[in-house]
Write a protein that holds these residues in place. Structure first.
Motif, short mmCIF file in Angstrom:
data_model
loop_
_atom_site.label_atom_id
_atom_site.label_comp_id
_atom_site.label_asym_id
_atom_site.label_seq_id
_atom_site.Cartn_x
_atom_site.Cartn_y
_atom_site.Cartn_z
N GLU A 4 0.86 -1.24 0.05
CA GLU A 4 -0.02 0.20 -0.01
C GLU A 4 0.92 1.19 0.23
O GLU A 4 0.61 2.40 -0.83
N TYR A 6 4.00 1.52 -1.21
CA TYR A 6 4.31 1.46 -2.24
C TYR A 6 3.65 2.23 -3.57
O TYR A 6 4.19 3.20 -4.13
N GLN A 7 2.28 1.74 -3.52
CA GLN A 7 1.53 2.74 -4.59
C GLN A 7 1.41 3.96 -4.26
O GLN A 7 1.37 4.69 -5.21
N GLN A 8 1.02 4.60 -3.03
CA GLN A 8 0.92 5.78 -2.67
C GLN A 8 2.47 6.60 -2.98
O GLN A 8 2.40 7.78 -3.58
N GLN A 10 4.56 5.66 -5.45
CA GLN A 10 4.55 5.93 -6.82
C GLN A 10 3.99 7.06 -7.32
O GLN A 10 4.34 7.61 -8.11
N HIS A 11 2.72 7.28 -6.64
CA HIS A 11 2.05 8.27 -7.11
C HIS A 11 2.67 9.61 -6.76
O HIS A 11 2.94 10.73 -7.55
N GLY A 47 8.17 -3.87 -9.24
CA GLY A 47 7.77 -3.44 -8.03
C GLY A 47 8.59 -3.42 -6.78
O GLY A 47 9.85 -3.31 -6.94
#
Length: 366
Positions: A4, A6-8, A10-11, A47
């Motif tokens: 979670e 990681y996704q935030q 990346q943005h 990732g």
């Protein structure tokens, strides 16, 4: 990092990287975000599981305060050299010295995995980051330079500080999209800009006093405003610098060492970087000299000088050597080595005012 996180990350990474590329003039604004996402994905094809990549999360008391991305293999193939792709402190915790703590932790992690050196790139439009790296021991190994040839390059809009641009964008998102999420960050950026402006104007007023070239009466009020703003936004470094300059004001302008000492001591305690601490220590040393405590004055000035040498602040070293010449003479020690070095450094730096002070100190020590 967790999946979670990681996704935030990346943005947020793509938003920041795209903005830096656009600001530096490398990319057009249109499509910059998608291009930044693609660039990151090309380096992290698997990732979190991408081999040779350290994706680290910094925490304080269990709360996320920053992220760090290190490649253990240099993108240009430099042997035994790791590479920092990104280091970031979350907006609400900036100004607390956490960037330097993350950098130190990253260096230790890379060293533990066999790296003999660590490199990074910093954009010229990001002087705060450049200063952090410089004072952390990083040196320039290559440099790109650019001159803008557009006729409107000096237009006010093009030169607008990033904080003002971000405030305008935050307004648009709030007013036209009903999204107030960026307002707090934009307000903090503007407060930081305002505090920086007050402090910078106070320094200019002090310079007018030193050179006898104009009115400096607003120096004290400007410093007080800067201190209040820095404290309000929790900017520890800004608070330390404002405190240091208030101490200098009391010492240099009002000739009041007792009033200056609390400010200077607090500045020395808070200072997150060696160069700022060197200023506080220098003026604490001057106060000790005024009080007749020569050993204490010498210890403080020598510590300040060591910090300035490490930071590459040559003019500052020469200025401190002037005080050390006077102390050496008062203590009956040999002043010749100090005088020689001070002359060489002041001459090398083109610091004519400091050179004049060196000659005056040498004459009195003779």
């Amino acid at each position: 990092m967790t999946a979670e996180e990681y996704q935030q990350w990346q943005h947020e990474l793509a938003v920041g990287y795209a903005a830096e590329k656009v600001r530096a003039g490398n990319w057009p604004e249109e499509g910059a975000y998608d291009r930044a996402l693609a660039d990151s994905a090309s380096r992290l094809p698997d990732g979190l599981g991408t081999e040779g990549m350290l994706l680290l999360a910094g925490e304080v008391d269990g709360s996320l305060v920053g992220r760090l991305w290190i490649g253990l293999t240099h993108p240009a193939g430099v042997a035994d050299c790791a590479f920092i792709y990104d280091i970031d402190v979350i907006e609400a915790r900036r100004g607390e010295g956490l960037g330097r703590a993350l950098l130190t932790a990253g260096e230790e992690a890379a060293r533990a995995r066999g790296a003999a050196a660590l490199e990074l790139n910093v954009f010229g439009a990001n002087p705060v980051a450049a200063e952090l790296y410089r004072t952390s021991g990083y040196r320039v190994v290559s440099q790109q330079m650019r001159k803008d040839l557009r006729k409107d390059a000096d237009a006010p809009v093009a030169a607008a500080p990033e904080a003002i641009r971000r405030a305008a964008a935050a307004y648009d998102r709030a007013a036209f999209a009903g999204d107030p999420g960026s307002l707090t960050g934009a307000e903090r950026d503007l407060a930081t800009l305002e505090a920086d402006l007050y402090l910078s104007r106070a320094k200019l007023a002090h310079a007018r006093l030193i050179t006898g070239t104009g009115d400096h009466s607003e120096e004290s009020s400007l410093l007080d405003r800067a201190l209040t703003l820095y404290r309000g936004i929790g900017d520890v470094r800004g608070e330390a610098e404002a405190l240091c300059w208030i101490g200098i004001y009391h010492q240099f302008v009002l000739n009041d060492d007792p009033a200056a000492l609390p400010y200077l001591r607090r500045a020395a305690d808070l200072a997150p970087d060696p160069l700022l601490r060197s200023y506080a220590l220098r003026h604490l040393g001057i106060a000790a000299h005024h009080a007749g405590d020569l050993p204490e004055a010498r210890a403080l000035l020598e510590e300040s000088t060591t910090l300035r040498r490490e930071a590459g602040f040559i003019i500052g070293v020469a200025a401190n050597l002037v005080g050390l010449i006077y102390l050496a003479a008062a203590e009956g020690r040999d002043t010749a080595p100090l005088i020689t070095e001070a002359r060489e450094l002041a001459t090398e730096a083109g610091a004519t005012s400091i050179l004049a002070q060196v000659e005056e100190a040498a004459a009195q020590a003779a």
